[in-house]
Design a protein around this motif. Structure first.
Motif, PDB file in Angstrom:
ATOM      1  N   MET A 236      81.007 110.552  23.153  1.00 53.46           N
ATOM      2  CA  MET A 236      81.470 110.521  21.763  1.00 53.46           C
ATOM      3  C   MET A 236      82.199 108.884  21.737  1.00 53.46           C
ATOM      4  O   MET A 236      82.226 108.203  22.807  1.00 53.46           O
ATOM      5  N   ALA A 237      82.684 108.734  20.568  1.00 49.38           N
ATOM      6  CA  ALA A 237      83.407 107.458  20.361  1.00 49.38           C
ATOM      7  C   ALA A 237      84.825 107.357  20.706  1.00 49.38           C
ATOM      8  O   ALA A 237      85.268 108.387  20.374  1.00 49.38           O
ATOM      9  N   HIS A 238      85.148 106.386  21.368  1.00 54.06           N
ATOM     10  CA  HIS A 238      86.633 106.445  21.531  1.00 54.06           C
ATOM     11  C   HIS A 238      87.242 105.790  20.343  1.00 54.06           C
ATOM     12  O   HIS A 238      86.995 105.164  19.674  1.00 54.06           O
ATOM     13  N   SER A 239      88.620 106.388  20.160  1.00 51.68           N
ATOM     14  CA  SER A 239      89.425 105.791  19.134  1.00 51.68           C
ATOM     15  C   SER A 239      89.992 104.595  19.895  1.00 51.68           C
ATOM     16  O   SER A 239      90.238 104.493  21.194  1.00 51.68           O
ATOM     17  N   LEU A 240      90.822 103.930  19.017  1.00 56.01           N
ATOM     18  CA  LEU A 240      91.740 102.708  19.525  1.00 56.01           C
ATOM     19  C   LEU A 240      92.955 103.079  20.063  1.00 56.01           C
ATOM     20  O   LEU A 240      93.729 103.913  19.264  1.00 56.01           O
ATOM     21  N   ASP A 241      93.460 102.676  21.254  1.00 57.63           N
ATOM     22  CA  ASP A 241      94.638 102.968  21.600  1.00 57.63           C
ATOM     23  C   ASP A 241      95.591 101.796  21.288  1.00 57.63           C
ATOM     24  O   ASP A 241      95.238 100.755  20.614  1.00 57.63           O
ATOM     25  N   LYS A 242      96.944 102.120  21.470  1.00 58.21           N
ATOM     26  CA  LYS A 242      97.917 100.899  20.834  1.00 58.21           C
ATOM     27  C   LYS A 242      97.626  99.282  21.567  1.00 58.21           C
ATOM     28  O   LYS A 242      97.879  98.758  20.876  1.00 58.21           O
ATOM     29  N   ILE A 243      97.138  99.392  22.758  1.00 58.84           N
ATOM     30  CA  ILE A 243      96.937  97.990  23.110  1.00 58.84           C
ATOM     31  C   ILE A 243      95.509  97.614  22.373  1.00 58.84           C
ATOM     32  O   ILE A 243      95.741  96.134  22.053  1.00 58.84           O
ATOM     33  N   ASP A 244      94.458  98.357  22.061  1.00 61.41           N
ATOM     34  CA  ASP A 244      93.550  97.934  21.382  1.00 61.41           C
ATOM     35  C   ASP A 244      93.965  96.987  20.084  1.00 61.41           C
ATOM     36  O   ASP A 244      93.815  96.215  19.555  1.00 61.41           O
ATOM     37  N   THR A 245      94.667  98.088  19.297  1.00 60.12           N
ATOM     38  CA  THR A 245      95.166  97.509  17.912  1.00 60.12           C
ATOM     39  C   THR A 245      96.075  96.504  18.194  1.00 60.12           C
ATOM     40  O   THR A 245      95.991  95.469  17.296  1.00 60.12           O
ATOM     41  N   GLN A 246      96.903  96.343  19.064  1.00 65.49           N
ATOM     42  CA  GLN A 246      97.842  95.133  19.225  1.00 65.49           C
ATOM     43  C   GLN A 246      96.848  93.878  19.615  1.00 65.49           C
ATOM     44  O   GLN A 246      97.076  92.555  18.975  1.00 65.49           O
TER      45      GLN A 246
END
Lengths: 157, 157
Positions: A1-11
């Motif tokens: 499945m697709a991964h959602s974005l974690d905090k680091i990704d959005t940063q």
DNA sequence: TGAAATAAAGAATAATATTCTTCATATATT
DNA sequence: AATATATGAAGAATATTATTCTTTATTTCA
């Protein structure tokens, strides 16, 4: 499945949408990491399409493109083929930078950027009004722009 | 005095506004030059402000920001201080990505990007309608977007 | 015509991106 | 609970690219 974005990704996304010339090293330092995981995350964000592209933002006015106009349009025919044809034609005009199908008092809202009022008039006469099934057309001429960005608010994702 | 842009400059700008990740080498090859003059031209275009910044363009929908709304607004008071106050307030809302003062049927045209209709309603209720001197407000909800770019047409400059 | 400025080329260097290997941690499976 | 598997990060090594510097050709202007 697709991964959602974690905090680091959005940063990382927040940083890059402000300034994509930041080095991975400087981003890594800001996030308290080393370069490799940051680099890999960026590549992943690119590959999976969260980052569509990297672009230079130009100073339109300085280049001589001084006029922004928003144009609300209604069409006389609403069949699918009319709409598709209209969108196709509109997208081919380089003056049009945005074309949105909307609900409300118009069918379409266009954003147009040209040199000046004369170029705008030329566009209206020699391009826009030649399109078939054109109904009501209402222009909003931009007098000044207080804010114009692409940055989306990632703070609460 | 200020220099105007020559053909090579506009070619470089056209390339970078499409994809700012191009290497100077690849740009130089496309233009039939070596890297150093291309590099120097780019630095000059940055320094003189023709290039404002470099940014990553994100896929809003993929990130979960699915709704674009244009909002036409009239104000009840038109004194200078009202306008300035309004613009300042508006610019502080992260949901607002564009704010244009326009002529026509509205005083201002705003472009707003939020998660969904609920977030939009929240914005209207808890932020927009709290602003003083607000007159008529008309929203155009985007159903679909055919074109959305920053690229300006440099072909005839 | 000659001097000064401009722009390009090419080589040398510095910085950065990119890859690879290793290690630690978490997750799942039996 | 114990072991296998996957995930993410670190750090070093390498490849690419950006950046600087020097030289040369061309143009501009007095």
């Amino acid at each position: 499945m697709a991964h959602s974005l974690d905090k680091i990704d959005t940063q990382i996304l927040a940083i890059l949408q402000k300034n994509s010339n930041r080095t991975t090293k400087s981003i890594a330092e800001e996030l308290g990491m080393t370069t490799s995981p940051v680099f890999e995350r960026i590549k992943k964000l690119e590959k999976e399409g969260y980052i569509k592209k990297y672009v230079a933002v130009l100073d339109n006015k300085k280049i001589g493109i001084k006029l922004t106009v928003f144009i609300g349009i209604t069409l006389q025919g609403h069949t699918r083929s009319y709409l598709e044809k209209f969108v196709t034609e509109i997208n081919n005009f380089p003056e049009i930078v945005e074309c949105h199908r909307v609900s409300g008092n118009f069918d379409y809202l266009l954003k147009l950027i040209v040199e000046d009022i004369e170029a705008y008039e030329t566009f209206i006469i020699s391009k826009l009004t030649l399109l078939p099934y054109l109904g009501n057309v209402q222009s909003l001429i931009t007098l000044s722009t207080g804010k114009e960005t692409n940055e989306i608010d990632l703070s609460r994702i």
